[in-house]
Design a protein around this motif. Structure first.
Motif, short mmCIF file in Angstrom:
data_model
loop_
_atom_site.label_atom_id
_atom_site.label_comp_id
_atom_site.label_asym_id
_atom_site.label_seq_id
_atom_site.Cartn_x
_atom_site.Cartn_y
_atom_site.Cartn_z
N LEU A 301 0.82 -1.21 0.00
CA LEU A 301 0.00 0.00 0.00
C LEU A 301 0.86 1.26 0.00
O LEU A 301 0.61 2.21 -0.75
CB LEU A 301 -0.93 -0.02 1.21
CG LEU A 301 -2.21 0.81 1.13
CD1 LEU A 301 -2.99 0.48 -0.13
CD2 LEU A 301 -3.06 0.56 2.37
N LYS A 371 -5.67 -6.66 7.31
CA LYS A 371 -5.12 -6.37 8.63
C LYS A 371 -5.71 -7.28 9.69
O LYS A 371 -5.06 -7.62 10.67
CB LYS A 371 -5.41 -4.91 9.00
CG LYS A 371 -4.80 -3.91 8.04
CD LYS A 371 -3.29 -3.91 8.14
CE LYS A 371 -2.70 -2.84 7.21
NZ LYS A 371 -1.22 -2.87 7.23
N TYR A 382 -7.92 -2.91 -1.37
CA TYR A 382 -7.33 -1.98 -0.39
C TYR A 382 -8.38 -1.06 0.21
O TYR A 382 -8.25 -0.64 1.38
CB TYR A 382 -6.21 -1.16 -1.04
CG TYR A 382 -6.68 0.03 -1.84
CD1 TYR A 382 -6.76 1.29 -1.28
CD2 TYR A 382 -7.07 -0.10 -3.18
CE1 TYR A 382 -7.20 2.39 -2.00
CE2 TYR A 382 -7.52 0.98 -3.91
CZ TYR A 382 -7.57 2.23 -3.32
OH TYR A 382 -8.02 3.30 -4.04
N TRP A 383 -9.46 -0.74 -0.55
CA TRP A 383 -10.43 0.22 -0.04
C TRP A 383 -11.32 -0.37 1.05
O TRP A 383 -12.10 0.35 1.67
CB TRP A 383 -11.30 0.77 -1.19
CG TRP A 383 -12.12 -0.25 -1.89
CD1 TRP A 383 -13.32 -0.78 -1.48
CD2 TRP A 383 -11.84 -0.89 -3.15
NE1 TRP A 383 -13.79 -1.69 -2.39
CE2 TRP A 383 -12.90 -1.77 -3.44
CE3 TRP A 383 -10.79 -0.77 -4.07
CZ2 TRP A 383 -12.93 -2.55 -4.59
CZ3 TRP A 383 -10.82 -1.54 -5.21
CH2 TRP A 383 -11.88 -2.42 -5.46
N THR A 384 -11.21 -1.68 1.32
CA THR A 384 -12.00 -2.29 2.38
C THR A 384 -11.32 -2.15 3.74
O THR A 384 -11.92 -2.47 4.76
CB THR A 384 -12.24 -3.78 2.09
OG1 THR A 384 -10.98 -4.47 2.03
CG2 THR A 384 -12.97 -3.95 0.77
N LEU A 385 -10.07 -1.67 3.77
CA LEU A 385 -9.37 -1.50 5.04
C LEU A 385 -9.87 -0.25 5.75
O LEU A 385 -10.52 0.61 5.16
CB LEU A 385 -7.86 -1.41 4.79
CG LEU A 385 -7.20 -2.61 4.09
CD1 LEU A 385 -5.71 -2.38 3.98
CD2 LEU A 385 -7.49 -3.91 4.84
N ASP A 386 -9.53 -0.14 7.02
CA ASP A 386 -9.94 1.00 7.84
C ASP A 386 -9.21 2.26 7.37
O ASP A 386 -7.98 2.30 7.40
CB ASP A 386 -9.62 0.74 9.31
CG ASP A 386 -10.23 1.77 10.24
OD1 ASP A 386 -10.64 2.84 9.74
OD2 ASP A 386 -10.29 1.52 11.45
N PRO A 387 -9.92 3.31 6.93
CA PRO A 387 -9.24 4.52 6.45
C PRO A 387 -8.45 5.23 7.53
O PRO A 387 -7.52 5.99 7.22
CB PRO A 387 -10.39 5.40 5.94
CG PRO A 387 -11.61 4.88 6.61
CD PRO A 387 -11.38 3.42 6.81
N SER A 390 -4.53 4.35 7.53
CA SER A 390 -3.60 4.68 6.44
C SER A 390 -4.10 5.88 5.66
O SER A 390 -5.28 5.93 5.27
CB SER A 390 -3.45 3.47 5.50
OG SER A 390 -2.80 3.84 4.30
N VAL A 393 -5.47 4.73 2.19
CA VAL A 393 -6.85 4.25 2.15
C VAL A 393 -7.81 5.43 2.32
O VAL A 393 -8.83 5.52 1.63
CB VAL A 393 -7.09 3.21 3.26
CG1 VAL A 393 -8.53 2.75 3.25
CG2 VAL A 393 -6.16 2.01 3.07
N GLY A 396 -8.20 7.25 -0.92
CA GLY A 396 -8.32 6.46 -2.14
C GLY A 396 -7.05 6.56 -2.96
O GLY A 396 -7.09 6.59 -4.19
N CYS A 397 -5.91 6.61 -2.26
CA CYS A 397 -4.60 6.79 -2.89
C CYS A 397 -4.55 8.09 -3.71
O CYS A 397 -3.90 8.16 -4.74
CB CYS A 397 -4.23 5.58 -3.77
SG CYS A 397 -2.44 5.34 -3.92
#
Length: 416
Positions: A301, A371, A382-387, A390, A393, A396-397
């Motif tokens: 990421l 995680k 990656y967008w399913t992780l806790d914003p 990171s 995230v 949205g990069c």
């Protein structure tokens, strides 16, 4: 008589067309609407938001604006395709219409999540710290809640005050900060149950594998040694290793490429104001890319964020125009299309991902290790992780908001 009749008929026809022409006149663009409203009130709330907008939030913003000591212009609007496309340009477009120095803030909301962009325009000839530098030094800035607009808007006004005349930043009220997350010190009941289940499955699978292996060895004799992989080379690489190597290669290719483009821009002897802005923007993005590359050299990421920032730094330095990344997979070509991912959300996407969304499917997307879970080996979008874990995230990069470089410096700024 006939001549007079013809003139009268022509006049009546013109009068009949005038209301129709006025009715079909195009409405003014959003920056013009906001600038016009600011003549009466410098705190603009979109009509669609006014019925449910908390009065206490509006009062806090007004109080902070009134005590700032410089002009503060605030626009609170829904997130739409227009605001997503012109996200970073809106403060500049508005200042061009108003023509006054001051702090210009544009905050948008979608699903109760507020995000904003701002620019601080000083009076002619006045110099001082940049707003971004103050924000980077404010280590508590990224801990402010995002469910309401006033906490971060008030803090931005305070940061602009520090940049303006060096006044000290006041402490952030505890109510404006995100609650501390409890750290788990042991396995939960669910984890223990999962552990028991996976242990049983593992033992059963191992016994089955041994049985099949012994049966196979009994029936056939396999010749070994003729096709061994070279020493130190894995015969089969995991999907995670393949993705990591691919993204690292892209980051390592674009970081020096952006550096060369930036050095070329820095060599201009008499740069224009536009070139100076491009230089500073490209430098900030490239610095953040290098910071990410050094801080997390083995994180998919983080390396993706480094690649995106480096590619954008090259776009800005080369004068190619800044392009957002593809939201679904930031390693794809830039997001030149808007994909309607849900009823009220449009995200930038590459052509391939946009076509996938148009068919009613969700693109495969960039897969990263989960995680959560017992072993953490599963790859998920990656967008399913806790914003909150990171900045990549959370933004949205860089596809959802163009402050990824600033967020990276806040989180990883100590790594050089």
């Amino acid at each position: 008589m006939s001549a007079r009749f013809r003139v009268l008929a022509a006049l009546l026809a013109v009068l009949a067309l005038l209301p129709a022409g006025a009715a079909h006149a195009a409405p003014p663009e959003l920056p013009d609407q906001i600038a016009a409203a600011w003549r009466a009130d410098r705190i603009y709330v979109d009509p669609a938001l006014r019925p449910g907008f908390p009065r206490s939030e509006l009062d806090r913003i007004r109080k902070a604006s009134a005590s700032a000591g410089f002009g503060v212009y605030v626009a609170l609007i829904p997130r739409t395709p227009y605001t997503v496309k012109n996200y970073t340009d809106l403060p500049t477009l508005l200042q061009a219409r108003v023509g006054q120095p001051g702090l210009y803030l544009v905050w948008t909301v979608s699903d109760e999540h507020w995000s904003g962009t701002e620019e601080f325009f000083r009076p002619g000839g006045l110099k001082g710290r940049t707003l971004v530098s103050v924000q980077l030094d404010d280590k508590a800035d990224n801990k402010i809640i995002r469910e309401l607009p006033a906490p971060r808007i008030v803090r931005t006004i305070q940061q602009a005050g520090t940049a303006y005349d060096g006044r000290a930043l006041p402490p952030i009220p505890a109510a404006d900060l995100q609650p501390e997350r409890e750290r788990r010190t042991g396995r939960s009941v669910t984890d223990k149950e999962d552990l028991s289940a996976f242990t049983g499955m593992g033992i059963g699978g191992l016994l089955g594998f041994v049985f099949v292996l012994l049966a196979t060895l009994t029936k056939t004799k396999r010749r070994t040694g003729k096709r061994r992989p070279a020493d130190g080379v894995k015969a089969i690489a995991s999907a995670r290793d393949v993705t990591l190597a691919r993204v690292r290669s892209q980051a390592d290719r674009w970081i020096p490429k952006a550096g060369r483009a930036l050095r070329g821009l820095e060599k201009v002897r008499t740069p224009s104001t536009h070139q100076l802005d491009r230089r500073d923007d490209a430098r900030n993005r490239l610095d953040a890319a290098r910071t990410l590359r050094k801080a997390e050299p083995n994180d998919v990421l983080a390396l993706t964020g480094a690649f995106v920032l480096a590619r954008q730094a090259h776009q800005v330095a080369a004068g190619d125009g800044l392009k957002p990344p593809c939201f679904f997979d930031p390693t794809h070509p830039s997001g030149t299309e808007l994909a309607e991912w849900s009823d009220d959300t449009e995200v930038p996407a590459c052509r391939t991902c946009a076509e996938t969304v148009a068919r009613g499917d969700t693109p495969h997307g960039l897969r990263v290790p989960a995680k959560a879970g017992l072993f953490g080996a599963d790859l998920v979008p990656y967008w399913t992780l806790d914003p909150e874990d990171s900045p990549i995230v959370a933004t949205g990069c860089g596809a959802l908001s163009d402050d990824l470089a600033e967020r990276v410096e806040r989180v990883y700024g100590g790594v050089r």
